[in-house]
Design a protein around this motif. Sequence first.
Motif, PDB file in Angstrom:
ATOM      1  N   GLN A 396      -5.370   8.358  26.867  1.00 34.14           N
ATOM      2  CA  GLN A 396      -6.411   7.369  26.621  1.00 34.14           C
ATOM      3  C   GLN A 396      -7.350   7.355  27.819  1.00 34.14           C
ATOM      4  O   GLN A 396      -6.912   7.548  28.961  1.00 34.14           O
ATOM      5  CB  GLN A 396      -5.817   5.967  26.417  1.00 34.14           C
ATOM      6  N   MET A 415     -12.828   9.693  20.701  1.00 34.76           N
ATOM      7  CA  MET A 415     -11.681   8.866  21.088  1.00 34.76           C
ATOM      8  C   MET A 415     -11.779   7.445  20.543  1.00 34.76           C
ATOM      9  O   MET A 415     -11.011   6.571  20.943  1.00 34.76           O
ATOM     10  CB  MET A 415     -11.503   8.857  22.618  1.00 34.76           C
ATOM     11  N   SER A 426      -8.817   1.973  23.629  1.00 34.67           N
ATOM     12  CA  SER A 426      -8.108   2.439  24.824  1.00 34.67           C
ATOM     13  C   SER A 426      -7.338   1.297  25.476  1.00 34.67           C
ATOM     14  O   SER A 426      -6.207   1.491  25.943  1.00 34.67           O
ATOM     15  CB  SER A 426      -9.087   3.060  25.819  1.00 34.67           C
ATOM     16  N   ARG A 430      -3.369   1.008  25.987  1.00 27.73           N
ATOM     17  CA  ARG A 430      -2.806   0.806  27.326  1.00 27.73           C
ATOM     18  C   ARG A 430      -1.897  -0.420  27.351  1.00 27.73           C
ATOM     19  O   ARG A 430      -0.866  -0.433  28.031  1.00 27.73           O
ATOM     20  CB  ARG A 430      -3.925   0.691  28.359  1.00 27.73           C
TER      21      ARG A 430
END
Length: 485
Positions: A396, A415, A426, A430
């Motif tokens: 990521q 992404m 992202s 995370r």
Amino acid sequence: MALQTTTAQGLQTGDRFRESLDDGREVWVDGKRIANVAEHAAFKPAVDLFADLFDQRLADPEALAASSFRSPVTGNPVSRSYALPRTAEDLRAKFRASEWWMRQSLGQLGRSPDFMANVVVGLWDYHQELEGNRAGFGENAKNYHAFAMEQDLVLTHALGDPQIDRSASPLDDPDLALRVVEENDDGIVIRGAKQLATLAPFSNEVLVYLNGVTAQRGAEQFVLWFALPLNAPGLTILCREPLARPDRANILAASYDEQDAMLFFDDVLVPWDRVFLLGDGLLAAKGLTRINAWSIQSTHIRFHERLRLFVSVAAQVAHAIGVDSFRGIQEDLGEIISYAETLRLGIAGAEALATTTPTGLLAPTASQGLGFWSAEISGRVAEIVRRIGASGFIMQPSEGDLASPELRPALDRYMRGHDIGVAEKSRLFRLATELVNDGFGLRQEMYEYLHRGDPGAGRTRLLRAYDRSDVDAVVRDLISRPSSH
């Protein structure tokens, strides 16, 4: 600190909590002694989190009503976590306070102030038996409950012996366990170490009330229950390496790393009014279940909030990559929900089947089996989340990547997720990574497995305590006669 309530201050405030940690305590991390825990870069975010929770409790009328009540002694508002419940209404109100604490911390703080306050309630409940150990010890337990409640102390406990050589006995090597080396007019002098004191650098005091050799003959010097301020002379707090990484954005670890510590006692004096039990291993073993009657329910409530967080994160991760419509993924998400619902019903059942203790308090019914089940399924839940996110947890973009004008077009194109931009996706991944993959998540998983005690040994205790006599009689009757066709 003397056990008196003339300086009672009632509910903690954020500022008072921060100031209380600057008390000369000896705290070490990474080979360096910390001058002030509340200002140290590695610890300040967690201290600020607790301080914010204390201030939020005071500022929000609903939170204040749910989590506090008026002291019958001083009239000050005090934490309901310390309440001594005698009716079903008292018990429900008490666990509403637990629910508030666990919701605010997303179930991530195993040693939230609510947990140890409930242990102190159990200590009060065991005072009659403690008085039988030595005159005055039971009164000490009652006084300590009042003292902790009126000051709204933040507490930790330290239960495990040093992990030096588990095949040896402290009777052969006394450094293997904390022990009493002297009794004098002022109190007991203790020497040795204890682990793992979760929340130790952020706590006001520590309770010690368990030892692995408590029932061995000749081990009386190792059997001791007491409370002690964490700035006591001769007490050293060694913290493990902080889990928040300075080179990475930390969503959970920065605020929810409650720290774990070894405590070294170098001939520390414990005043007599802080001693609750000495020398009686069988009384200590029996008391362990009694004093945790309310704290185990607090743990169930916390873990339920943690499971609810897992459900949300797993579902959002699945949606972010467009797999939430897949049959197998839906089954996985349903499995996590089934655990959350089972625990919710178990919590309700433990409260509904509450029993009266010998001192007249109302306690949730024994639910150790539910706790050991929780320890087992915690790893399974993390495994499901890992499988859903798969390689996305490895790759990521960082916040630095997201801020790069050169990289951002490629990130936005390749992404992003399903109905979610690259930045939010992202951060979501995370967050999930912190829950299940990195040092913070693995520490939390280890905590869930060990916090309630060794599951194998616990199941053995359940076997020994379980009453199957009525069904055994039915089975014996069934096999006593010839079977018919």
